[in-house]
Write an enzyme that holds these catalytic residues in place. Structure first.
Site, PDB file in Angstrom:
ATOM      1  CB  SER A   1      -0.892   0.009   1.244  1.00  0.00           C
ATOM      2  OG  SER A   1      -1.543   1.255   1.401  1.00  0.00           O
TER       3      SER A   1
ATOM      4  CE1 TYR B   1      -4.021  -1.750   5.434  1.00  0.00           C
ATOM      5  CE2 TYR B   1      -3.077   0.321   4.680  1.00  0.00           C
ATOM      6  CZ  TYR B   1      -3.732  -0.865   4.405  1.00  0.00           C
ATOM      7  OH  TYR B   1      -4.072  -1.171   3.106  1.00  0.00           O
TER       8      TYR B   1
END
Length: 299
Positions: free
Chosen positions: A158, A171
């Site tokens: 990501s 995350y």
């Protein structure tokens, strides 16, 4: 380097995504489902793994009805090493040998709390799926592809892995580790015929917010940004498969991610300061709402 990649492909370089024998984790929805469908459209046979077997079954039915291709559904919790080992054995049986493409896609969203308020349970949950899931996939499948002397590995990371946005530490850390793992493997597998690609998108129109552990305020913001700026998972999947065919390491598909990528590298102190200012001026959730999370754990 990209023009060289294009020339190599035009001169008959490997098109790994065509007729692939592929393993896709998290194939029941979102980017994973899009990868599975695109691979089937390119003439491939796909093993669709997901923690939600019903979702995986639905992806298989869609492949069979839409493309008339063979596909297989299997339950797999990527955070469990034994599940990924079973997945590899299943792949060897249905493909009569090693897969030619492995896509470590399964992942979950988490965010909305600063470090110190996240809690070890959420850290372990996020890293167990987002990081260890990819580690399991790479550690188990990489030797098979290396021995075969061909194939590809795509790890879904990501832009969060380099953007370092406040309130998303668990995350961010998981995705940064996936980028580093991919870079390391690309060097280790150089010259073996196995290409490694790290996908680093910003917002993609998937159910990662609904299926994650994200505070209510952060969920609303993410859903709004996803609605206005997010790419479709189909577009991201096709772009990434093409990139792996060309031997590209990084796929940073959106303009906002590319801007962040360059700002972070050329002006690191200014970038971090600006993030801090933005974090202070944005509305903050109160302690009551910050304690509420969406906890549907489908991968």
């Amino acid at each position: 380097m990209w023009p060289l990649d294009e020339l190599t492909l035009a001169l008959g370089g490997p098109r790994r995504s065509r007729g692939a024998k592929a393993v896709v984790t998290g194939a029941g929805s979102g980017i994973g489902r899009a990868f599975a469908l695109e691979l089937a459209a390119r003439g491939g046979e796909v093993l669709c793994a997901d923690i939600d077997k019903d979702r995986a079954d639905d992806t298989v039915r869609t492949i069979e009805q839409r493309y008339g291709r063979t596909a297989h559904a299997v339950f797999c919790d990527v955070s469990r090493r034994e599940d990924v080992e079973s997945l590899a054995l299943h792949a060897e049986l249905v493909f009569h040998g090693a897969p030619t493409l492995v896509i470590n896609n399964a992942g979950v969203g988490i965010g909305g709390k600063p470090v110190g308020d996240i809690g070890f349970t959420d850290w372990e949950w996020a890293l167990g799926i987002n990081l260890w899931g990819v580690v399991h996939g790479c550690e188990i499948f990489a030797p098979q592809l290396r021995a075969a002397g061909r194939g590809g590995i795509i790890n879904v990371a990501s832009a969060a892995g380099f953007a370092a946005a406040p309130g998303m530490a668990a995350y961010n850390v998981s995705k940064a580790a996936v980028v580093s793992l991919s870079e390391t493997m690309a060097a280790e597998l150089s010259g073996t015929g196995v290409a490694v690609t790290a996908l680093c998108p910003t917002f993609v129109k998937t159910n990662v917010v609904a299926d994650g552990r994200i505070t209510s305020g952060s969920s609303r913001l993410a859903e709004e940004l996803m609605r206005w700026t997010g790419f479709s998972p189909e577009r991201v999947a096709a772009t990434t498969l093409d990139a792996n065919d060309r031997g590209r390491l990084y796929v940073v598909p959106q303009l906002d991610a590319q801007v962040v990528w360059h700002l972070k590298r050329h002006f690191p102190a200014l970038y971090t300061h600006a993030l801090g200012v933005l974090n202070r001026v944005l509305p903050q959730e109160d302690s009551a709402s910050a304690g509420k999370t969406i906890e549907k754990t489908g991968v």
